[in-house]
Design an enzyme around this catalytic site. Structure first.
Site, PDB file in Angstrom:
ATOM      1  N   ASP A   1       0.609  -1.072  -0.025  1.00 29.87           N
ATOM      2  CA  ASP A   1      -0.071   0.031  -0.229  1.00 29.87           C
ATOM      3  C   ASP A   1       0.981   1.188  -0.148  1.00 29.87           C
ATOM      4  OD1 ASP A   1      -2.406   1.372  -0.004  1.00 29.87           O
ATOM      5  OD2 ASP A   1      -2.779   1.113   1.736  1.00 29.87           O
TER       6      ASP A   1
ATOM      7  N   PHE B   1      -3.714   5.677   2.593  1.00 33.06           N
ATOM      8  CA  PHE B   1      -4.997   5.490   4.198  1.00 33.06           C
ATOM      9  C   PHE B   1      -3.717   5.944   5.285  1.00 33.06           C
ATOM     10  CE2 PHE B   1      -7.377   2.991   6.554  1.00 33.06           C
ATOM     11  CZ  PHE B   1      -8.647   3.314   6.271  1.00 33.06           C
TER      12      PHE B   1
ATOM     13  N   GLN C   1     -11.563   6.750  -6.369  1.00 36.32           N
ATOM     14  CA  GLN C   1     -12.181   7.241  -4.822  1.00 36.32           C
ATOM     15  C   GLN C   1     -13.487   7.747  -5.480  1.00 36.32           C
ATOM     16  OE1 GLN C   1     -11.022   7.405  -1.951  1.00 36.32           O
ATOM     17  NE2 GLN C   1      -9.120   6.690  -2.117  1.00 36.32           N
TER      18      GLN C   1
ATOM     19  N   ASP D   1      -8.507  -7.231   0.828  1.00 34.87           N
ATOM     20  CA  ASP D   1      -7.172  -7.421   2.024  1.00 34.87           C
ATOM     21  C   ASP D   1      -8.096  -6.343   2.788  1.00 34.87           C
ATOM     22  OD1 ASP D   1      -7.004  -4.376   1.744  1.00 34.87           O
ATOM     23  OD2 ASP D   1      -5.698  -4.826   3.501  1.00 34.87           O
TER      24      ASP D   1
ATOM     25  N   CYS E   1     -12.425 -28.435  11.470  1.00 31.63           N
ATOM     26  CA  CYS E   1     -11.332 -27.003  10.728  1.00 31.63           C
ATOM     27  C   CYS E   1     -10.099 -27.667  10.262  1.00 31.63           C
ATOM     28  CB  CYS E   1     -11.999 -25.917  11.371  1.00 31.63           C
ATOM     29  SG  CYS E   1     -10.284 -24.375  10.739  1.00 31.63           S
TER      30      CYS E   1
ATOM     31  N   CYS F   1      -7.678 -26.329  10.143  1.00 32.63           N
ATOM     32  CA  CYS F   1      -6.376 -24.905  10.322  1.00 32.63           C
ATOM     33  C   CYS F   1      -5.489 -25.988  11.289  1.00 32.63           C
ATOM     34  CB  CYS F   1      -6.982 -23.443  10.239  1.00 32.63           C
ATOM     35  SG  CYS F   1      -7.332 -23.591  12.646  1.00 32.63           S
TER      36      CYS F   1
ATOM     37  N   CYS G   1      -7.250 -26.012  14.877  1.00 34.73           N
ATOM     38  CA  CYS G   1      -8.267 -26.951  15.617  1.00 34.73           C
ATOM     39  C   CYS G   1      -7.832 -27.953  15.815  1.00 34.73           C
ATOM     40  CB  CYS G   1      -9.670 -26.096  14.967  1.00 34.73           C
ATOM     41  SG  CYS G   1     -10.014 -24.894  14.861  1.00 34.73           S
TER      42      CYS G   1
ATOM     43  N   HIS H   1      -6.354 -19.457  12.944  1.00 36.69           N
ATOM     44  CA  HIS H   1      -8.242 -20.124  12.698  1.00 36.69           C
ATOM     45  C   HIS H   1      -8.845 -19.152  11.702  1.00 36.69           C
ATOM     46  CE1 HIS H   1     -11.582 -21.439  12.391  1.00 36.69           C
ATOM     47  NE2 HIS H   1     -11.904 -20.444  12.578  1.00 36.69           N
TER      48      HIS H   1
HETATM   49 ZN   LIG Z   1      -9.614 -23.600  12.762  1.00 34.03          ZN
END
Ligand SMILES: [Zn+2]
Length: 378
Positions: free
Chosen positions: A92, A96, A193, A270, A308, A310, A313, A340
């Site tokens: 970026d 911003f 913009q 993003d 899950c 990930c 988990c 997660h």
């Molecule tokens: Zn997870």
């Protein structure tokens, strides 16, 4: 490999599938970029992003300029080496950040004067400086410096921001051309913009297209205007952008905003949302978002989302332990929940791509909307 976006299917303002080729690899779109503002994420380790199927990351040129500085990043071999990430990176431009630091920054036609966040004193953050810092850092995609108006509903303020954004865009397009355009190894995106005003969005989009950027971003959204107004801002922009080119919606990333923006023709996103909300104890699932601080999780033995895949988990760490750890300010829970959440959003983008390819995106959109449009869940 140079920079190229290939649209496989979709219209200018409907759900689309594409591939973005960059010097550091290919990205399937629509895609979500995790935010590593200062070159590192708050939570997930860089080596876990690949297995999570993250394909591209975002960093912020102004913050990296402030610390460690361009010299250090060049000394370690460039931004990819600094971030320990060899996939594509977008930086970026700091527009911003200047906007969000408005109390300690001043703006005129030449650019921003911003208080240096590390050393004190003032920095002139002009279009030329933002361009040359990004050229030195070496991301695959650089963004133009633009002006994000503080109030997207204040017509005069927004009109002035559009005017300045276009003057600066032309300047930076010229600098990009002098460097060889995409043959320099870096693409440059323009930023639309125009706040909530359809005619200003159209004017800005058409003027940017005349400058022929390598891709287009939609900025000045998600600044407090609300979901409906944000989606209008997207709709008023995407239909005026070339169908064959990539469109990136900046700073957007709740599950609802992602599906609704994909439905309106966005290819790239993003947001700090998955990591930031994780640090505050909020975890995402197909049943909505849940706050671990809630007493109902006190003795809950389940992982965040049973089934899950990930790391969090799969580790088996129970909700009860993550909750207690959060309350004791342990370092691990914020990081594990952030991991997660990022995994959830990256996998949601994959599900969105599969749904578009299999012609069942409306059903997935409806499923996410039915859960995330509800009032906040405990
Ligand atoms: Zn997870």
């Amino acid at each position: 490999m140079s920079f190229r976006f290939t649209l496989h299917q979709g219209t200018a303002d409907g759900p689309r599938l594409g591939t973005l080729d960059t010097p550091h690899g290919a990205v399937s779109t629509p895609t979500f970029m995790p935010v590593a503002t200062r070159g590192m994420m708050r939570g997930p380790w860089p080596d876990r992003l690949g297995p999570m199927e993250v394909e591209m990351m975002l960093a912020n040129s102004f913050h990296l300029f402030a610390r460690p500085g361009v010299e250090t990043i060049q000394a370690v071999g460039g931004l990819h080496a600094y971030m320990a990430w060899d996939g594509p990176i977008l930086t970026d431009s700091g527009g911003f950040q200047a906007f969000s630091l408005a109390s300690i920054s001043k703006l005129d036609d030449r650019g921003w004067r911003i208080a240096h966040p590390v050393h004190g004193g003032m920095v002139d953050w002009t279009p030329e400086v933002a361009f040359s810092v990004q050229a030195a850092l070496g991301p695959d995609i650089a963004m133009v410096l633009d002006e994000c108006p503080a109030d997207p509903r204040h017509r005069q303020q927004v009109a002035t921001a559009v005017e300045r954004t276009l003057v600066w865009a032309k300047q930076q397009r010229g600098l990009h051309q002098q460097r060889g355009g995409i043959d320099s190894g870096q693409a440059l995106f323009g930023i639309v913009q125009g706040g909530v005003f359809a005619d200003l969005r159209q004017q800005c989009a058409e003027s940017l297209c005349a400058l022929e950027f390598d891709g287009y971003a939609i900025g000045g959204v998600s600044v407090g205007e609300g979901h409906e107004a944000m989606m209008d801002g997207v709709r008023h922009s995407t239909k005026f952008l070339p169908r064959q080119q990539l469109r990136y919606l900046m700073g957007v990333g709740t599950p609802l905003d992602l599906v609704e923006s994909v439905a309106r023709g966005i290819d790239m996103f993003d947001c700090v949302y998955p990591t930031r909300s994780g640090r505050f104890g909020t975890f995402l699932s197909d049943e909505g978002h849940h706050h671990l601080h809630n007493a109902r999780f006190q003795n809950d033995a389940r992982p965040l989302v049973p089934g899950c895949s990930c790391d969090t988990c799969q580790s088996g760490m129970p909700r009860a332990a993550l909750r207690a750890g959060l309350k004791s300010r342990e370092l691990l829970p914020p990081s594990m929940i952030a991991h997660h959440n990022l995994h959830y959003l990256v996998q949601l983008m994959k599900r969105i791509r599969e749904a578009i390819a299999e012609d069942r995106f409306p059903q997935l959109r409806q499923q996410i909307a039915s859960v995330y449009l509800k009032p906040k869940q405990a």
